[in-house]
Design a protein around this motif. Structure first.
Motif, PDB file in Angstrom:
ATOM      1  N   LYS A 114      16.173   2.874 -47.189  1.00  0.00           N
ATOM      2  CA  LYS A 114      16.106   4.131 -46.421  1.00  0.00           C
ATOM      3  C   LYS A 114      15.056   4.071 -45.315  1.00  0.00           C
ATOM      4  CE  LYS A 114      17.852   7.107 -50.087  1.00  0.00           C
ATOM      5  NZ  LYS A 114      17.414   7.738 -51.327  1.00  0.00           N
ATOM      6  N   ALA A 115      14.166   3.076 -45.391  1.00  0.00           N
ATOM      7  CA  ALA A 115      13.162   2.912 -44.322  1.00  0.00           C
ATOM      8  C   ALA A 115      13.838   2.640 -42.982  1.00  0.00           C
ATOM      9  CB  ALA A 115      12.214   1.769 -44.664  1.00  0.00           C
ATOM     10  N   LEU A 116      15.055   2.088 -43.035  1.00  0.00           N
ATOM     11  CA  LEU A 116      15.791   1.789 -41.799  1.00  0.00           C
ATOM     12  C   LEU A 116      16.131   3.051 -41.012  1.00  0.00           C
ATOM     13  CD1 LEU A 116      18.073  -0.960 -43.317  1.00  0.00           C
ATOM     14  CD2 LEU A 116      16.706  -1.295 -41.257  1.00  0.00           C
ATOM     15  N   SER A 117      16.185   4.190 -41.701  1.00  0.00           N
ATOM     16  CA  SER A 117      16.532   5.427 -40.975  1.00  0.00           C
ATOM     17  C   SER A 117      15.309   6.302 -40.682  1.00  0.00           C
ATOM     18  CB  SER A 117      17.594   6.213 -41.751  1.00  0.00           C
ATOM     19  OG  SER A 117      17.184   6.389 -43.074  1.00  0.00           O
ATOM     20  N   VAL A 118      14.112   5.795 -40.985  1.00  0.00           N
ATOM     21  CA  VAL A 118      12.884   6.530 -40.631  1.00  0.00           C
ATOM     22  C   VAL A 118      12.539   6.201 -39.178  1.00  0.00           C
ATOM     23  CG1 VAL A 118      10.412   6.817 -41.095  1.00  0.00           C
ATOM     24  CG2 VAL A 118      12.012   6.539 -43.008  1.00  0.00           C
ATOM     25  N   LYS A 119      12.567   7.191 -38.332  1.00  0.00           N
ATOM     26  CA  LYS A 119      12.272   6.981 -36.904  1.00  0.00           C
ATOM     27  C   LYS A 119      10.844   7.424 -36.595  1.00  0.00           C
ATOM     28  CE  LYS A 119      16.400   5.492 -35.965  1.00  0.00           C
ATOM     29  NZ  LYS A 119      16.436   4.409 -36.933  1.00  0.00           N
ATOM     30  N   LEU A 120      10.107   6.585 -35.909  1.00  0.00           N
ATOM     31  CA  LEU A 120       8.711   6.891 -35.579  1.00  0.00           C
ATOM     32  C   LEU A 120       8.558   7.073 -34.069  1.00  0.00           C
ATOM     33  CD1 LEU A 120       6.995   4.239 -37.892  1.00  0.00           C
ATOM     34  CD2 LEU A 120       7.280   6.665 -38.348  1.00  0.00           C
ATOM     35  N   THR A 121       7.850   8.107 -33.685  1.00  0.00           N
ATOM     36  CA  THR A 121       7.588   8.348 -32.260  1.00  0.00           C
ATOM     37  C   THR A 121       6.447   7.424 -31.805  1.00  0.00           C
ATOM     38  OG1 THR A 121       5.885   9.999 -32.712  1.00  0.00           O
ATOM     39  CG2 THR A 121       8.167  10.800 -32.556  1.00  0.00           C
ATOM     40  N   PRO A 122       6.306   7.193 -30.505  1.00  0.00           N
ATOM     41  CA  PRO A 122       5.163   6.397 -30.019  1.00  0.00           C
ATOM     42  C   PRO A 122       3.826   6.957 -30.508  1.00  0.00           C
ATOM     43  CG  PRO A 122       6.742   6.745 -28.244  1.00  0.00           C
ATOM     44  CD  PRO A 122       7.214   7.578 -29.400  1.00  0.00           C
ATOM     45  N   GLU A 123       3.747   8.303 -30.600  1.00  0.00           N
ATOM     46  CA  GLU A 123       2.496   8.926 -31.073  1.00  0.00           C
ATOM     47  C   GLU A 123       2.235   8.574 -32.544  1.00  0.00           C
ATOM     48  OE1 GLU A 123       3.992  10.714 -27.568  1.00  0.00           O
ATOM     49  OE2 GLU A 123       5.014  10.666 -29.518  1.00  0.00           O
TER      50      GLU A 123
END
Length: 342
Positions: free
Chosen positions: A293-302
């Motif tokens: 499920k880590a594959l669908s965790v999206k992180l912003t540049p911030e």
């Protein structure tokens, strides 16, 4: 079934699932070997879930992990995976030795093919670099194995930037395996840029800090007495109190994000680029399901910046390994001219 993205690893044509499965802990180093039927079920579950890049080594067991994978890849499974194994760490008379001489390279490959019960290994890594043998000599033998169809692609593990360059000049290196996680970032300085300059894929092992980013200091409550993690400098009492702070900060951020700490730590590795494939290991289907499920965790540049400030150079106390284990820092080999003369 969710589709797992595929990525190109290196520039020679190898494609793998964007996340792999490290199989070491099923058979070795992290306590006693796990029951074979359960591990085969886990490997099949991973493949059916879209994780097709499987990582092993002849030293895991030794040998038993390759045999396990050989059994798991029967009945049409072999065609569905990219199989990576390694050579170079040998136990002779109970002593650990690193070998990269041509005769050993060839014998190790033949033995791995037999144990895995396959005709060809997709990605064959030198697990540790033999500082007695010029890297050109080792790669020269691997190149012959490619030409003979015994291996498809060549990889290096724990190699320095200069060793990678010298190897790549003999035959294209498809992937370099290195430890990369929120608590192991030293590779970002020289090794990762070198791989990118040469078009070499990056395989990140221990992306969860050997389980530290799954449970923090509680990790030690759940591992057996013969688990090698008891000896890791970062998990020793004098360092653990300091390192717990890193886990707690990542944990707080994950809670805000609505994911687990391990998913956040793994997502950070995924966000390093499409040329990076982390290979978290597990022996439990529920942990595998959490990792995927880590594959669908999206992180912003911030969020990436915040994580990187949490995981700054002084965030971790203790080395990655005990002093008797060779790493990329010990991987320089003699010049090729010295070998010819001998």
């Amino acid at each position: 079934m969710a589709t797992v993205k595929r990525i190109k690893l290196g520039s020679q044509g190898l494609e793998v699932s964007a996340q792999g499965l490290g199989c070491m802990g099923m058979s070795a180093f992290y306590g006693p070997p796990k029951p074979e039927p359960e591990m085969i079920a886990l490997i099949h579950h991973a493949i059916n879930s879209g994780i097709t890049f499987l990582d092993t080594s002849d030293v895991y067991g030794p040998h038993t992990n390759e045999i396990l994978l050989g059994k798991a890849l029967k009945e049409g499974m072999r065609e569905r995976v990219e199989l990576a194994t390694k050579f170079g760490i040998n136990f002779a008379d109970g002593k650990r030795e690193i070998r990269g001489d041509p005769a050993y390279v060839r014998a190790a490959c033949e033995a791995s093919l037999k144990r895995l019960d396959v005709d060809c290994i997709d990605l064959y890594y030198q697990h540790r670099i033999d500082s007695k043998v010029p890297i050109e000599v080792t790669i020269g033998e691997l190149k012959k194995l490619v030409e003979e169809g015994k291996i498809k692609y060549i990889g290096l593990s724990e190699a320095s930037a200069s060793t990678i360059r010298r190897a790549h000049a003999v035959h294209p290196i498809t992937a370099v395996q290195l430890e990369w996680s929120l608590w192991s970032r030293d590779v970002e300085e020289e090794i990762v840029p070198t791989c990118r300059e040469l078009g070499i894929g990056i395989v990140a092992y221990s992306p969860l800090g050997r389980g530290f980013f799954s449970s923090g200091a509680k990790l030690l409550e759940n591992i057996s007495k013969d688990d090698i993690r008891w000896h890791l400098p970062r998990l020793q009492p004098e360092n653990l109190d300091h390192n717990k702070k890193l886990f707690n900060c990542v944990n707080e951020m994950a809670a805000k994000k609505g994911c687990t700490t391990s998913q956040l730590a793994l997502a950070w590795v995924h966000h390093q680029g499409d040329d990076v494939c982390p290979i978290p290991g597990t022996t439990k289907i529920e942990n595998f399901n959490e990792n995927i499920k880590a594959l669908s965790v999206k992180l912003t540049p911030e969020e990436m910046t915040e994580l990187e400030s949490i995981a700054s150079a002084d965030a971790v106390k203790g080395d990655r390994y005990t002093s008797d284990v060779t790493t990329y820092k010990d991987s320089e080999t003699p010049p090729l001219s010295s070998w010819k003369a001998s």
